[in-house]
Design an enzyme around this catalytic site. Structure first.
Site, mmCIF file in Angstrom:
data_model
loop_
_atom_site.group_PDB
_atom_site.id
_atom_site.type_symbol
_atom_site.label_atom_id
_atom_site.label_comp_id
_atom_site.label_asym_id
_atom_site.label_seq_id
_atom_site.Cartn_x
_atom_site.Cartn_y
_atom_site.Cartn_z
ATOM 1 N N ASN A 105 46.609 8.204 9.199
ATOM 2 C CA ASN A 105 45.869 8.140 10.278
ATOM 3 C C ASN A 105 47.128 8.896 11.128
ATOM 4 O O ASN A 105 46.508 9.639 12.239
ATOM 5 C CB ASN A 105 45.830 6.832 11.054
ATOM 6 C CG ASN A 105 45.575 6.788 12.247
ATOM 7 O OD1 ASN A 105 44.689 7.186 13.045
ATOM 8 N ND2 ASN A 105 46.970 6.250 13.064
ATOM 9 N N ALA A 162 42.569 23.709 11.137
ATOM 10 C CA ALA A 162 43.170 23.899 9.835
ATOM 11 C C ALA A 162 43.490 22.810 9.219
ATOM 12 O O ALA A 162 43.055 22.533 8.005
ATOM 13 C CB ALA A 162 44.106 25.185 10.105
ATOM 14 N N ALA A 163 44.406 21.933 9.808
ATOM 15 C CA ALA A 163 44.852 20.754 9.257
ATOM 16 C C ALA A 163 44.060 19.826 8.822
ATOM 17 O O ALA A 163 43.973 19.092 7.724
ATOM 18 C CB ALA A 163 46.171 20.137 10.130
ATOM 19 N N TYR A 218 45.358 22.537 14.474
ATOM 20 C CA TYR A 218 44.700 21.233 14.111
ATOM 21 C C TYR A 218 43.643 21.324 13.507
ATOM 22 O O TYR A 218 43.288 20.471 12.496
ATOM 23 C CB TYR A 218 44.372 20.724 15.571
ATOM 24 C CG TYR A 218 43.778 19.207 15.569
ATOM 25 C CD1 TYR A 218 44.710 18.256 15.550
ATOM 26 C CD2 TYR A 218 42.463 18.866 16.011
ATOM 27 C CE1 TYR A 218 44.602 16.879 15.807
ATOM 28 C CE2 TYR A 218 42.311 17.409 15.880
ATOM 29 C CZ TYR A 218 43.213 16.601 15.867
ATOM 30 O OH TYR A 218 42.643 15.063 15.817
ATOM 31 N N SER A 222 38.916 14.910 11.580
ATOM 32 C CA SER A 222 38.571 15.137 13.009
ATOM 33 C C SER A 222 37.134 15.854 12.885
ATOM 34 O O SER A 222 37.130 16.847 12.116
ATOM 35 C CB SER A 222 39.333 15.891 13.862
ATOM 36 O OG SER A 222 39.232 16.327 15.129
ATOM 37 N N ASP A 264 59.199 9.434 9.444
ATOM 38 C CA ASP A 264 58.361 10.610 9.953
ATOM 39 C C ASP A 264 57.453 11.339 8.828
ATOM 40 O O ASP A 264 58.063 11.671 8.064
ATOM 41 C CB ASP A 264 59.608 11.845 10.335
ATOM 42 C CG ASP A 264 58.911 13.074 10.885
ATOM 43 O OD1 ASP A 264 57.385 13.059 10.737
ATOM 44 O OD2 ASP A 264 59.745 13.899 11.257
ATOM 45 N N VAL A 265 55.914 11.243 9.123
ATOM 46 C CA VAL A 265 54.993 11.691 7.929
ATOM 47 C C VAL A 265 55.196 13.103 7.687
ATOM 48 O O VAL A 265 54.956 13.549 6.628
ATOM 49 C CB VAL A 265 53.689 11.240 8.266
ATOM 50 C CG1 VAL A 265 53.354 9.823 8.366
ATOM 51 C CG2 VAL A 265 53.300 12.193 9.459
ATOM 52 N N ILE A 304 37.921 9.848 21.004
ATOM 53 C CA ILE A 304 38.063 8.676 20.918
ATOM 54 C C ILE A 304 39.214 8.230 22.004
ATOM 55 O O ILE A 304 39.936 8.979 22.184
ATOM 56 C CB ILE A 304 38.791 8.031 19.526
ATOM 57 C CG1 ILE A 304 37.741 8.452 18.586
ATOM 58 C CG2 ILE A 304 38.798 6.518 19.464
ATOM 59 C CD1 ILE A 304 36.197 7.889 18.327
HETATM 60 P P1 NDP Z 1 47.909 8.496 19.482
HETATM 61 O O1 NDP Z 1 48.624 9.823 20.007
HETATM 62 O O2 NDP Z 1 47.115 7.725 20.354
HETATM 63 O O3 NDP Z 1 48.690 7.799 18.326
HETATM 64 C C1 NDP Z 1 49.388 8.609 17.221
HETATM 65 C C2 NDP Z 1 50.110 7.524 16.224
HETATM 66 O O4 NDP Z 1 50.548 8.608 15.340
HETATM 67 C C3 NDP Z 1 51.218 6.807 16.957
HETATM 68 O O5 NDP Z 1 51.220 5.687 16.207
HETATM 69 C C4 NDP Z 1 52.526 7.818 16.572
HETATM 70 O O6 NDP Z 1 53.762 7.048 16.385
HETATM 71 C C5 NDP Z 1 52.055 8.357 15.225
HETATM 72 N N1 NDP Z 1 52.645 9.538 14.888
HETATM 73 C C6 NDP Z 1 52.802 10.681 15.544
HETATM 74 N N2 NDP Z 1 53.451 11.651 14.750
HETATM 75 C C7 NDP Z 1 54.089 10.993 13.871
HETATM 76 C C8 NDP Z 1 55.201 11.190 12.798
HETATM 77 N N3 NDP Z 1 55.396 12.532 12.528
HETATM 78 N N4 NDP Z 1 55.426 10.410 11.740
HETATM 79 C C9 NDP Z 1 55.004 8.953 11.980
HETATM 80 N N5 NDP Z 1 53.924 8.733 12.793
HETATM 81 C C10 NDP Z 1 53.682 9.635 13.601
HETATM 82 O O7 NDP Z 1 46.724 9.281 18.508
HETATM 83 P P2 NDP Z 1 45.243 8.869 18.050
HETATM 84 O O8 NDP Z 1 45.394 7.247 17.987
HETATM 85 O O9 NDP Z 1 44.437 9.200 19.247
HETATM 86 O O10 NDP Z 1 45.039 9.715 16.589
HETATM 87 C C11 NDP Z 1 44.987 9.063 15.625
HETATM 88 C C12 NDP Z 1 44.531 10.011 14.505
HETATM 89 O O11 NDP Z 1 43.236 10.250 14.721
HETATM 90 C C13 NDP Z 1 45.243 11.325 14.348
HETATM 91 O O12 NDP Z 1 45.293 11.707 12.980
HETATM 92 C C14 NDP Z 1 44.229 12.047 15.284
HETATM 93 O O13 NDP Z 1 44.235 13.685 15.074
HETATM 94 C C15 NDP Z 1 42.950 11.636 14.898
HETATM 95 N N6 NDP Z 1 41.741 11.871 15.930
HETATM 96 C C16 NDP Z 1 41.845 11.232 17.223
HETATM 97 C C17 NDP Z 1 40.756 11.732 17.982
HETATM 98 C C18 NDP Z 1 40.856 11.317 19.425
HETATM 99 O O14 NDP Z 1 39.838 11.509 20.048
HETATM 100 N N7 NDP Z 1 41.646 10.382 19.626
HETATM 101 C C19 NDP Z 1 39.734 12.393 17.629
HETATM 102 C C20 NDP Z 1 39.758 12.783 16.201
HETATM 103 C C21 NDP Z 1 40.688 12.603 15.422
HETATM 104 P P3 NDP Z 1 54.700 6.914 17.695
HETATM 105 O O15 NDP Z 1 54.075 5.765 18.567
HETATM 106 O O16 NDP Z 1 56.124 6.467 17.282
HETATM 107 O O17 NDP Z 1 54.614 7.936 18.657
#
Ligand code: NDP
Length: 242
Positions: free
Chosen positions: A88, A155-156, A153, A140, A59-60, A186
């Site tokens: 990511n 702020a982060a 979000y 983002s 858990d990150v 995306i």
């Molecule tokens: P998804 O929801 O499709 O996937 C999220 C991923 O993060 C999953 O692999 C999930 O694991 C993992 N995850 C979530 N919380 C934790 C945690 N506490 N510890 C470890 N792993 C975790 O998200 P996206 O692929 O869309 O997003 C990826 C990144 O891109 C994020 O940082 C998001 O903020 C950023 N982003 C996305 C955009 C979009 O439009 N999609 C736009 C701008 C930024 P598990 O499968 O186990 O849940």
């Protein structure tokens, strides 16, 4: 063997990054939190393509969970180090600030920003020792422009972009580059609840981006060709904000 760790590498953008980095020869350490099935599917896809990968759940947002997992990985690979780190993993819990519960503010900060500290810090020392490293932070558009309903979000992600610039200056002499990527919309599970038809009208390219398009940018930033790019935040948003 060159290792790359992708946090949240099991689904969405992280999955595409994991697959792309494996295609260009990295052994990919796929992190995820709880969706073991999706993580195994990503692992299997990589292996079917002839690539190498392994799973490393943690858990990150939880420093102890990160420390234990990274220590376990290092103990199992005493001669190796993570050369490419892609921060990511992320979540969103949108609400207008007047209605935002403390837990929703804190969880988003812990998962999207504190995670940068938890994961990057322990992996920096080996990168410094090897005088080689790439750190790529998935931020983002919201962290640049701010979006309503996303005070937590934004702020982060804004914090992550600022930390990228600060760390880039700290480690540039050690041949470690630190960059951020700011995607717009995306197509992944994260945006499933959004009204794509309406939102895409606001995007000059009139479509959401794909995870593979973000992954290609990550692969470039990880490459030798990108050795002189550091402290940058690169937008990938179809012209939504330039
Ligand atoms: P998804 O929801 O499709 O996937 C999220 C991923 O993060 C999953 O692999 C999930 O694991 C993992 N995850 C979530 N919380 C934790 C945690 N506490 N510890 C470890 N792993 C975790 O998200 P996206 O692929 O869309 O997003 C990826 C990144 O891109 C994020 O940082 C998001 O903020 C950023 N982003 C996305 C955009 C979009 O439009 N999609 C736009 C701008 C930024 P598990 O499968 O186990 O849940």
């Amino acid at each position: 063997m060159k290792y790359a760790l992708v946090t949240g590498g099991s689904r969405g953008i992280g999955k595409a990054i994991s697959i792309h980095l494996a295609q260009i020869g990295y052994v990919v350490v796929i992190n995820y939190q709880s969706n073991e099935k999706a993580a195994n599917e990503t692992l299997q896809t990589i292996q079917e393509q002839g690539g190498q990968a392994e799973l490393l759940p943690f858990d990150v947002s939880n420093s102890e969970s990160v420390q234990n997992a990274l220590q376990k990985w290092q103990d199992a690979h005493p001669e190796e180090y993570i050369e490419v780190l892609v921060n990511n993993a992320g979540i969103r819990k949108d609400n207008l600030l007047v209605w935002m519960e403390p837990d929703d503010f804190e969880t988003v900060l812990r998962t999207n920003l504190f995670s940068f500290y938890h994961v990057t810090r322990p992996l920096l020392t080996p990168m410094i020792r090897h005088k080689q490293g790439r750190i790529i932070n998935i931020a983002s558009l919201s962290g640049i422009t701010g979006l309503p309903g996303q005070c937590n979000y934004a702020a982060a992600k804004g914090g992550m972009i600022a930390a990228t610039k600060a760390l880039a200056k700290e480690v540039a002499k050690k041949r470690i580059t630190v960059n951020a990527i700011a995607p717009g919309f995306i197509k992944t599970d994260m945006v499933e609840s959004l009204d794509e038809a309406e939102l895409k009208k606001t995007i000059p390219m009139n479509r959401f981006g794909t995870a593979e398009e973000v992954a290609a940018l990550v692969a470039f930033l990880a490459s030798d060709e990108a050795a002189y790019i550091t402290g940058e935040c690169i937008s990938i948003n179809g012209g939504l904000y330039t």
